[in-house]
Motif scaffolding. Structure first.
Motif, PDB file in Angstrom:
ATOM      1  N   THR A  90       0.835  -1.202   0.000  1.00  0.00           N
ATOM      2  CA  THR A  90       0.000   0.000   0.000  1.00  0.00           C
ATOM      3  C   THR A  90       0.868   1.248   0.000  1.00  0.00           C
ATOM      4  OG1 THR A  90      -1.835  -1.091   1.136  1.00  0.00           O
ATOM      5  CG2 THR A  90      -1.699   1.318   1.329  1.00  0.00           C
ATOM      6  N   ALA A  91       0.649   2.095  -0.989  1.00  0.00           N
ATOM      7  CA  ALA A  91       1.479   3.298  -1.156  1.00  0.00           C
ATOM      8  C   ALA A  91       0.944   4.107  -2.326  1.00  0.00           C
ATOM      9  CB  ALA A  91       2.929   2.917  -1.427  1.00  0.00           C
ATOM     10  N   VAL A  92       1.469   5.298  -2.459  1.00  0.00           N
ATOM     11  CA  VAL A  92       1.293   6.048  -3.697  1.00  0.00           C
ATOM     12  C   VAL A  92       2.459   5.685  -4.611  1.00  0.00           C
ATOM     13  CG1 VAL A  92       1.115   8.312  -4.774  1.00  0.00           C
ATOM     14  CG2 VAL A  92       0.111   7.920  -2.507  1.00  0.00           C
ATOM     15  N   TYR A  93       2.140   5.282  -5.814  1.00  0.00           N
ATOM     16  CA  TYR A  93       3.145   4.854  -6.785  1.00  0.00           C
ATOM     17  C   TYR A  93       3.375   5.968  -7.799  1.00  0.00           C
ATOM     18  CZ  TYR A  93       3.148   0.144  -4.918  1.00  0.00           C
ATOM     19  OH  TYR A  93       3.296  -0.945  -4.094  1.00  0.00           O
ATOM     20  N   TYR A  94       4.652   6.278  -8.007  1.00  0.00           N
ATOM     21  CA  TYR A  94       5.029   7.367  -8.888  1.00  0.00           C
ATOM     22  C   TYR A  94       5.862   6.850 -10.052  1.00  0.00           C
ATOM     23  CZ  TYR A  94       3.822  10.339  -4.911  1.00  0.00           C
ATOM     24  OH  TYR A  94       3.172  10.970  -3.881  1.00  0.00           O
ATOM     25  N   CYS A  95       5.590   7.386 -11.190  1.00  0.00           N
ATOM     26  CA  CYS A  95       6.380   7.128 -12.389  1.00  0.00           C
ATOM     27  C   CYS A  95       7.486   8.182 -12.470  1.00  0.00           C
ATOM     28  CB  CYS A  95       5.452   7.221 -13.597  1.00  0.00           C
ATOM     29  SG  CYS A  95       6.227   7.023 -15.189  1.00  0.00           S
ATOM     30  N   ASN A  96       8.668   7.754 -12.828  1.00  0.00           N
ATOM     31  CA  ASN A  96       9.820   8.648 -12.944  1.00  0.00           C
ATOM     32  C   ASN A  96      10.538   8.387 -14.259  1.00  0.00           C
ATOM     33  OD1 ASN A  96      13.097   8.246 -12.284  1.00  0.00           O
ATOM     34  ND2 ASN A  96      12.286  10.281 -11.838  1.00  0.00           N
TER      35      ASN A  96
END
Length: 114
Positions: A90-96
């Motif tokens: 569980t988390a906020v997933y970020y694209c980089n």
């Protein structure tokens, strides 16, 4: 204008799967290493998976064997297939996007809960 737009997050039960997508625009996608990071509540941001300009990939230990990162340069999109999800995912997933510059998306929430 550079944009990274994540999608595919949501609520899933433990053991379930999700596929995150990140659509890129405004830069030469094929020249960038693409990464997925996540930030869980109260924790530091961590690198989950990365893929270079070809097909070489790397994963956090917590993701190995469960997550798969891939990219489609024709669609300027990077994906993260997540299987056997656990509550600790569980988390906020970020694209980089990483090269001489770093670009970031706004993030997509993934919640793993019964």
């Amino acid at each position: 204008q550079v944009q990274l737009v994540e999608s595919g997050g949501g609520l899933v039960q433990p053991g379930g799967s999700l596929r995150l997508s990140c659509a890129a625009s405004g830069f030469t996608f094929s020249l960038y290493v693409m990464n997925w990071y996540r930030r869980a509540p109260g924790k530091e941001r961590e690198l989950v998976a990365g893929i270079d300009q070809g097909t070489s990939t790397n994963y956090a230990d917590s993701a190995k064997g469960r997550f798969t990162i891939s990219r489609d340069n024709a669609k300027n999109t990077v994906y993260l297939q997540m299987n056997s999800l656990k509550p600790e995912d569980t988390a906020v997933y970020y694209c980089n996007a990483h090269n001489a510059w770093d670009y970031w998306g706004q993030g997509t929430q993934v919640t793993v809960s019964a």
